[in-house]
Design an enzyme around this catalytic site. Structure first.
Site, PDB file in Angstrom:
ATOM      1  N   HIS A 170       0.892  -1.158   0.000  1.00 53.39           N
ATOM      2  CA  HIS A 170       0.000   0.000   0.000  1.00 53.39           C
ATOM      3  C   HIS A 170       0.925   1.201   0.000  1.00 53.39           C
ATOM      4  CE1 HIS A 170      -3.721   2.323   1.235  1.00 53.39           C
ATOM      5  NE2 HIS A 170      -2.741   3.214   1.369  1.00 53.39           N
ATOM      6  N   HIS A 218      -3.437  -0.849  -5.947  1.00 51.14           N
ATOM      7  CA  HIS A 218      -4.289   0.292  -6.308  1.00 51.14           C
ATOM      8  C   HIS A 218      -3.494   1.544  -6.703  1.00 51.14           C
ATOM      9  CE1 HIS A 218      -3.428   0.950  -2.102  1.00 51.14           C
ATOM     10  NE2 HIS A 218      -4.426   0.219  -1.657  1.00 51.14           N
ATOM     11  N   ASP A 255     -10.121  -3.863  -4.636  1.00 51.67           N
ATOM     12  CA  ASP A 255      -9.964  -3.271  -3.302  1.00 51.67           C
ATOM     13  C   ASP A 255     -11.336  -3.207  -2.626  1.00 51.67           C
ATOM     14  OD1 ASP A 255      -8.882  -2.152  -1.039  1.00 51.67           O
ATOM     15  OD2 ASP A 255      -8.541  -0.167  -1.907  1.00 51.67           O
ATOM     16  N   HIS A 280     -17.963  -0.940   4.100  1.00 55.93           N
ATOM     17  CA  HIS A 280     -18.342  -0.339   5.378  1.00 55.93           C
ATOM     18  C   HIS A 280     -19.843  -0.110   5.331  1.00 55.93           C
ATOM     19  CE1 HIS A 280     -14.152   0.464   6.506  1.00 55.93           C
ATOM     20  NE2 HIS A 280     -13.974   0.901   5.271  1.00 55.93           N
TER      21      HIS A 280
END
Length: 453
Positions: free
Chosen positions: A192, A245, A318, A322
């Protein structure tokens, strides 16, 4: 239906080299592809069952190399209200994804052999698709990662910038130890890539603002700094580095140059960075808050260029669900991440049909390359000897993304209302039907087998 995993797929269309679609039949024996040929070309037992694809496109089951299913296997974790292996992998197969690689920033994180085994054993009883697990890099566990790799972890994930969860390796000296270990033990190191000092500097500048732009708080320069450092460490240690990403033109440039130098640096792109720019924040606010953030229109175009010129290696969603309640909080209290498993295939197929890319490129970046990079045995191809992971895709029907029909537990999508083609109709896992026009059969997923490393 076809519980034996033995059948002939008829009236299929498949993508060949040169991006042509042609008619084909696919022979499946004992869950494995035994042959792919033109209609009438394959020999098979007269009694063999047939599955009529009715002219639909048949792709290898997609491999999503970047999902957060929020499920550590510890059943009292509050994170499981957002997703777990059952709901997340139901979403996967509904989206034509037959293999997911799950990230380690769960509660608790996957940073020890015991935590790895707990998650693996739980996933093996609840997953509707095949799965691989990432080991997590932490401040104090560089010597624990090889044991997780030996137990079947597909790679090690390192956060050099803070994101969801508490995994962070921010000091460059500690960071380099993981690059060295990756080289010595032969595993892929996934990054990341947002520089932590850069993030802290910018967050401090905006912390008195009630609702700043997320792309200002975490600007493009933070990603470029981290990718530049990762390339330098890869040059020193000659390991394999997977940049998760990638979101900016500068990251694409750095990775393109690294590849030209002969370094094993792989570039992943997430769909939200391809289909949205930072202007989307004005419309959807925290719903499209993710790390790294949405970027400029020029960055979006640079990612499409990287996708089509071979710089980008893989598309990973990814998928990071939530609840809407959490997303509705004030900016500084809202979590980052969006769901994406069920929309990956129609988004990319629609882009190909609109000539932003090709179906051949979609197949390469959603199926072939993930299996090659991570060493997934018998995955990602419509070829003899490979697992009969198949998805039947409708290229004709256009319909909007309908949140009421999603299987992800969080129940919403940033793409809601977008009219897309390329929806999955049926999904087979190792020759077993696991999704059929909205209905699931399973769970029957298992941990992926890795090639000898």
């Amino acid at each position: 239906m076809h519980s034996s995993g033995r059948f002939l797929v008829t009236h299929a269309r498949i993508v060949s080299h040169g991006n042509r679609l042609h008619d084909a039949e696919i022979l499946v024996l004992d869950g494995t592809i035994a042959g792919v040929g033109k209609p009438g070309e394959l020999s098979f037992p007269d009694s063999l069952a047939t599955v009529d694809a009715n002219g639909l496109l048949v792709l290898p089951g997609l491999i999503d190399p970047h999902v957060h299913l929020r499920d550590s296997g510890v059943l009292n974790s509050e994170e499981r209200q957002k997703e777990d292996f059952a709901s997340g992998t139901k979403a996967a197969v509904a989206g034509g994804v037959t293999t997911v690689l799950d990230m380690p920033n769960t509660v608790p994180p996957t940073t020890s052999l015991q935590a790895y085994a707990t998650k693996r054993d739980h996933a093996a009883t609840t997953s509707y698709c095949d799965f691989g697990l990432f080991a997590g890099a932490a401040q104090d566990n560089v010597n624990d990662v090889p044991a997780m790799i030996r137990a079947g972890a597909v790679a090690c994930k390192m956060y050099v910038g803070s994101s969801t969860g508490n995994l962070l390796v921010a000091e460059s000296s500690m960071e380099e130890k993981f690059f060295k270990s990756a080289a010595e033990h032969g595993f892929v190191l996934a990054i990341h890539a947002e520089d932590q000092a850069c993030l802290e500097r910018h967050a401090a500048f905006y912390n008195d603002k009630v609702a700043p732009s997320h792309s200002d708080v975490r600007p493009a320069e933070c990603g470029a700094l981290a990718v530049k450092r990762a390339v330098e460490f890869t040059r020193i240690h000659r390991n394999r580095t997977y940049v998760c990403h990638s979101s900016t033109a500068e990251e694409a440039r750095l990775i393109r140059n690294a590849k030209a130098e002969g370094l094993s640096v792989f570039m992943e792109v997430a769909p939200h960075h391809l289909f949205f720019d930072q202007g989307e924040q004005d419309r959807q606010h925290n719903k499209v808050r993710m790390n790294p953030p949405l970027r400029s229109k020029a960055d979006v175009q640079a990612l499409w260029t990287a996708l089509n010129d071979g710089t980008a290696d893989a598309i990973g969603t990814d998928h990071a669900p939530h609840t809407l309640e959490q997303k509705r909080r004030a900016y500084w209290d809202a979590p980052s991440g969006v769901p994406g498993l069920e929309t990956l295939l129609p988004l990319m197929v629609t882009a190909a049909l609109d000539e932003k890319t090709t179906l051949e490129t979609v197949q390469k970046l959603c199926c072939h390359n993930q299996a090659r990079i991570f060493g997934l045995h018998a995955k990602g191809r419509l070829e003899s000897g490979f697992d009969a992971d198949l998805v039947f895709v409708d290229l004709e029907t256009e319909r909007p993304v309908d949140e009421s029909k999603l299987f992800t537990r969080c129940g919403w999508s940033p793409y809601a209302g977008m009219r897309l083609r390329g929806w999955p109709v049926k999904t087979f896992l190792r020759g077993r039907l696991v999704f059929d026009n909205g209905s699931h059969i399973g769970p029957m997923g298992r941990q992926v087998t890795l090639e000898r490393r």
